[in-house]
Scaffold this motif. Structure first.
Motif, PDB file in Angstrom:
ATOM      1  N   THR A 412       1.003  -1.309   0.086  1.00 57.39           N
ATOM      2  CA  THR A 412       0.063  -0.039  -0.051  1.00 57.39           C
ATOM      3  C   THR A 412       1.065   1.361  -0.016  1.00 57.39           C
ATOM      4  N   GLY A 413       0.634   2.133  -0.748  1.00 58.14           N
ATOM      5  CA  GLY A 413       1.260   3.431  -0.915  1.00 58.14           C
ATOM      6  C   GLY A 413       2.469   3.549  -2.108  1.00 58.14           C
ATOM      7  N   ASP A 414       2.653   2.075  -2.629  1.00 57.74           N
ATOM      8  CA  ASP A 414       3.571   2.112  -3.688  1.00 57.74           C
ATOM      9  C   ASP A 414       3.099   2.658  -4.882  1.00 57.74           C
ATOM     10  N   PHE A 415       1.715   2.701  -5.347  1.00 63.40           N
ATOM     11  CA  PHE A 415       1.013   3.181  -6.494  1.00 63.40           C
ATOM     12  C   PHE A 415       1.451   4.695  -6.655  1.00 63.40           C
ATOM     13  N   THR A 416       1.999   4.835  -8.028  1.00 69.69           N
ATOM     14  CA  THR A 416       2.720   6.291  -8.107  1.00 69.69           C
ATOM     15  C   THR A 416       2.315   6.808  -9.448  1.00 69.69           C
ATOM     16  N   VAL A 417       1.929   7.739  -9.480  1.00 67.27           N
ATOM     17  CA  VAL A 417       1.256   8.481 -10.725  1.00 67.27           C
ATOM     18  C   VAL A 417       2.415   9.836 -11.071  1.00 67.27           C
ATOM     19  N   VAL A 418       3.025   9.658 -12.018  1.00 63.05           N
ATOM     20  CA  VAL A 418       3.784  10.875 -12.498  1.00 63.05           C
ATOM     21  C   VAL A 418       3.141  11.822 -13.333  1.00 63.05           C
ATOM     22  N   VAL A 419       3.091  13.076 -13.060  1.00 62.65           N
ATOM     23  CA  VAL A 419       2.229  14.270 -13.732  1.00 62.65           C
ATOM     24  C   VAL A 419       3.178  15.134 -14.239  1.00 62.65           C
ATOM     25  N   PRO A 420       3.676  14.909 -15.505  1.00 59.47           N
ATOM     26  CA  PRO A 420       4.325  16.226 -16.042  1.00 59.47           C
ATOM     27  C   PRO A 420       3.784  17.581 -16.078  1.00 59.47           C
ATOM     28  N   VAL A 421       4.298  18.480 -15.646  1.00 57.03           N
ATOM     29  CA  VAL A 421       3.350  19.939 -15.722  1.00 57.03           C
ATOM     30  C   VAL A 421       4.210  20.723 -16.477  1.00 57.03           C
ATOM     31  N   SER A 422       3.629  21.295 -17.381  1.00 60.38           N
ATOM     32  CA  SER A 422       4.211  22.381 -18.269  1.00 60.38           C
ATOM     33  C   SER A 422       3.315  23.459 -18.603  1.00 60.38           C
ATOM     34  N   ASN A 423       2.051  23.298 -18.431  1.00 60.56           N
ATOM     35  CA  ASN A 423       1.017  24.393 -18.766  1.00 60.56           C
ATOM     36  C   ASN A 423       0.351  24.836 -17.594  1.00 60.56           C
ATOM     37  N   PRO A 424       0.294  26.045 -17.187  1.00 62.15           N
ATOM     38  CA  PRO A 424      -0.422  26.172 -15.953  1.00 62.15           C
ATOM     39  C   PRO A 424      -1.843  26.223 -16.087  1.00 62.15           C
ATOM     40  N   GLN A 425      -2.453  26.402 -17.273  1.00 58.79           N
ATOM     41  CA  GLN A 425      -3.799  26.270 -17.551  1.00 58.79           C
ATOM     42  C   GLN A 425      -4.390  25.012 -17.537  1.00 58.79           C
ATOM     43  N   THR A 426      -3.354  23.953 -17.678  1.00 63.36           N
ATOM     44  CA  THR A 426      -3.851  22.520 -17.786  1.00 63.36           C
ATOM     45  C   THR A 426      -3.517  21.868 -16.137  1.00 63.36           C
ATOM     46  N   GLU A 427      -2.727  22.626 -15.693  1.00 65.46           N
ATOM     47  CA  GLU A 427      -2.119  21.762 -14.451  1.00 65.46           C
ATOM     48  C   GLU A 427      -3.227  21.383 -13.484  1.00 65.46           C
ATOM     49  N   ARG A 428      -4.036  22.010 -13.406  1.00 64.72           N
ATOM     50  CA  ARG A 428      -5.059  21.575 -12.113  1.00 64.72           C
ATOM     51  C   ARG A 428      -5.733  20.189 -12.480  1.00 64.72           C
ATOM     52  N   TYR A 429      -6.318  20.458 -13.767  1.00 62.31           N
ATOM     53  CA  TYR A 429      -7.126  19.414 -14.224  1.00 62.31           C
ATOM     54  C   TYR A 429      -6.317  17.785 -14.092  1.00 62.31           C
ATOM     55  N   LEU A 430      -5.041  18.054 -14.751  1.00 63.57           N
ATOM     56  CA  LEU A 430      -4.311  16.947 -14.540  1.00 63.57           C
ATOM     57  C   LEU A 430      -3.909  16.389 -13.183  1.00 63.57           C
ATOM     58  N   MET A 431      -3.708  17.394 -12.484  1.00 64.42           N
ATOM     59  CA  MET A 431      -3.223  16.955 -11.021  1.00 64.42           C
ATOM     60  C   MET A 431      -4.600  16.293 -10.328  1.00 64.42           C
ATOM     61  N   GLU A 432      -5.771  16.909 -10.771  1.00 61.78           N
ATOM     62  CA  GLU A 432      -7.115  16.219 -10.443  1.00 61.78           C
ATOM     63  C   GLU A 432      -7.185  14.817 -10.739  1.00 61.78           C
TER      64      GLU A 432
END
Length: 704
Positions: A412-432
């Protein structure tokens, strides 16, 4: 005026004209629901001596490029053969290969002698043209999920025997045509060809594996090695005394296992499919004399005999195998239709025979017409016959219980999601989106910002890039606290974005990568490159490419098109289930089938999809299953997507057929027309990691 005329004859002008034809003509013909290669042939006729006379097939430029295209065509034919499928049914493939080779060979020889009045050498060569086949409809059986049906695997394996047999007959006929050909010279040719074939098949396979092992990730040198192997094999074939295309085909078989389905294969096929092979088809059009072509069609006798002989003899061969191995009617029609199209080996051998003056212009014209007829008729019959086949129970079992280790086997806790962030306009939805997935698995997210590297680390632009990346990571950290998920921000300084993403994902042992929408699809992405495509090729885990028009937290209705019951096709269902469970949303599975599909098959598919839903999760969200009988898959899915918040699609890679031309897919036009949020779920080649946690499934026997 003279200077302009002279300039138009420059090789660079001819090359520029060819590029324009390749770029513009096939899409126009595909919009008219005609194969793109028909457009290339038509363009050749228009630009050749029968039309505007802007291209000359005897020029050094056309001769060189067409020869490369011909070699590439046969190389791709060898490279596309699925050796793993062949090994499953080797003996039956040999039986069908022999039958579907000998029956058309005899038929074509008789047609040449009795109808065409040709000598024995030309007649036997005509027979060999009918004996081979091109797996033009392979993407159809793949989409329908029936690749593992024995009739399909037998036909795939038979391609090796028919193509090698046809090329061997070509080599002998060319030798006979050159004169001074005796039993002794035939024996010497066969012995030389055997030694040469073994050297290519085993020598290049060993060399390739050693070279790839030593160069590891150096795709550039691996690409050059494959090209060198192709042309060395072609030169070797000429030294032995056979045609270059024989060596090219053997080279394709030799490096088949070495390149697998990786990025090197994609690059090799891409160069051929967008450049050299289309030039070969244009050159075939240049050879056509329009008056002679019309005259050939008006004479009708030879044309009808050859095309009718091909269609009939291929059916007889499939019927014989049906009787021997007790196949059903739909398997018979599938084998027949898969072995019907005549493109790769047939066209290449025809051109050689015509250039060697063994075959007449009438035969050349007839073969081109035969190619057009069979390349349309074969896939049409396959689409209808293969739709009636039932996917093997083991395929369904694999879809529910993948052989690769599930994510739930991790702590438990080993599940990892990598989220490349480059655009402030789309960052929130990708993080969600990443948060929803990580929260369900009690895992964490890794926001990843990449600063473009410069030669000097003290460059002002470098400082600016680092500050911007750090700002994005700070925002991501704030969002993670707001959403209540552990986050481990990472900053990397790299020259290339895609390797930075995949390297960081591997270092973090990521279970998944959530990428923002790149906005570039289809031909432009393949030609100019695409971060998404590169990540898909090299990532070790699943990749979700998201175009989010609204917050993922508001998703209440999710549509998942399911094209078949294979592992890759079913995994998006589990992805949708997890999003639905954390959002209390509803999932709709839609399967588009042929309108002529029997009600029994539709009911069976519905029951299997319902079974899969229940087995993928112990507490599945509300789920509907829709089976839509319709020819136009894209339109059916677009209609079903109305009122949906999200559509989850498989990010399918464009497959290059054995004719070397890219085969269009449903995914690209769908994404362009969908008006809701979209997630393209793509698995890297050879990926052995499961996507998201699934319950352990029942044994295969309980699914049959």
């Amino acid at each position: 005026m003279e200077s302009i005329t002279a300039s138009l004859k420059e090789p660079v002008v001819s090359f520029a004209l060819l590029l324009a034809v390749i770029l513009l003509v096939p899409p126009i013909f595909e919009r008219l629901r005609l194969p793109g290669l028909v457009g290339l042939l038509a363009a050749g006729v228009l630009l050749g001596s029968s039309g505007l006379n802007l291209l000359n097939n005897k020029s050094e430029t056309m001769t060189l490029l067409s020869d490369i295209g011909k070699i590439y065509l046969m190389f791709v034919a060898g490279l596309e053969i699925d050796l793993a499928q062949f090994r499953k049914t080797r003996n039956r493939s040999l039986a069908f290969g022999s039958t579907t080779f000998l029956v058309p060979l005899i038929t074509g020889t008789l047609v040449g002698r009795l109808v065409g009045g040709f000598d024995w050498n030309a007649s036997i060569l005509i027979g060999s043209l009918l004996a081979s086949h091109t797996l033009l409809a392979y993407p159809i059986v793949q989409r329908l999920g029936v690749v593992n049906d024995e009739a399909v695997t037998v036909t795939i394996g038979a391609t090796i025997f028919t193509d090698i047999g046809a090329l061997l007959v070509l080599a002998i006929c060319v030798g006979v045509n050159k004169g001074n050909f005796s039993a002794t010279s035939l024996a010497v040719l066969l012995i030389s060809l055997t030694i040469y074939s073994l050297a290519i098949l085993f020598g290049f396979d060993w060399l390739g594996k050693e070279f790839f092992r030593r160069t590891k990730g150096d795709q550039g040198n691996q690409f050059l090695f494959v090209l060198l192997a192709v042309f060395l094999a072609s030169v070797g074939a000429q030294l032995v005394g056979v045609e270059k295309i024989v060596g090219a085909f053997l080279a394709g078989l030799a490096v088949n296992d070495v390149v697998g389905d990786g990025p090197v294969k994609e690059k090799v096929e891409f160069i051929g499919s967008v450049l050299f092979i289309p030039i070969f088809f244009v050159d075939m059009g240049l050879l056509l004399d329009l008056n002679s072509f019309v005259k050939t069609l008006s004479s009708f006798g030879l044309t009808l005999a050859i095309i009718g002989g091909l269609i009939g003899s291929k059916f007889v061969a499939a019927y014989i195998i049906k009787l021997i191995y007790n196949y059903n009617q739909q398997q018979l029609l599938t084998m027949w239709s898969l072995s019907l199209p005549q493109v790769a080996a047939t066209l290449a051998a025809t051109l050689v025979g015509y250039q060697q003056k063994i075959l007449s212009e009438a035969v050349l014209n007839t073969v081109i017409l035969m190619m057009l007829v069979t390349s349309i008729l074969g896939p049409l019959i396959t689409a209808r016959a293969a739709a009636q086949l039932t996917p093997d129970a083991t395929t369904i079992a694999d879809a529910i219980d993948p052989l690769d280790p599930p994510v739930e086997s991790k702590k438990t806790g080993d599940f990892t999601v990598v989220v490349p962030v480059s655009n402030p306009q789309t960052e929130r939805y990708l993080m969600e989106m990443a948060t929803l997935l990580a929260r369900h698995e009690s895992g964490r997210i890794v926001p990843l910002a990449i600063a473009q590297a410069h030669a000097r680390m003290d460059d002002p632009e470098m400082d600016k890039a680092v500050r911007r990346s750090q700002m994005l990571l700070d925002r991501a950290q704030d969002l993670s606290r707001e959403l209540g998920v552990e986050a481990s921000p990472q900053l990397r300084i790299e020259y290339d974005v895609a390797p930075a993403i995949t390297h960081a994902s591997r270092e973090q042992d990521a279970s998944m990568i959530v990428l923002g929408w790149g906005g570039r699809l289809g031909f432009r992405a393949r030609l100019f490159g695409n971060v998404t495509d590169s990540v898909l090729w090299s990532a070790h885990c699943l990749v979700a490419v998201a175009r989010l028009l609204d917050s993922p937290l508001k998703i209440r209705r999710i549509l998942v098109p399911v094209e078949n019951l294979s592992t890759s096709a079913i995994r998006p269902v589990r992805f949708a289930q997890i999003l639905a469970q954390v959002n209390q949303a509803q999932v709709t599975l839609v399967h588009v089938c042929d309108p002529r599909t029997p009600q029994g098959k539709i009911a069976w598919t519905r029951s299997q999809l319902s079974l899969i839903v229940s087995q993928l999760s112990p507490d599945p969200p509300p789920t509907e299953v829709e089976i839509i009988p319709q020819d136009n898959v894209t339109q059916a899915i677009l209609k079903a997507s109305q009122g949906q918040d999200l559509v989850v699609l498989r990010s399918l890679r464009r497959r290059v057929g054995a004719d070397g031309l890219a085969i269009g897919e449903v995914t690209t036009p769908l994404v362009k027309q969908l008006t809701c949020s979209v997630v393209l779920l793509g698995e890297p080649h050879g990926a052995l990691s499961s996507v998201l946690a699934t319950t352990r499934s029942p044994s295969p026997s309980s699914l049959s």
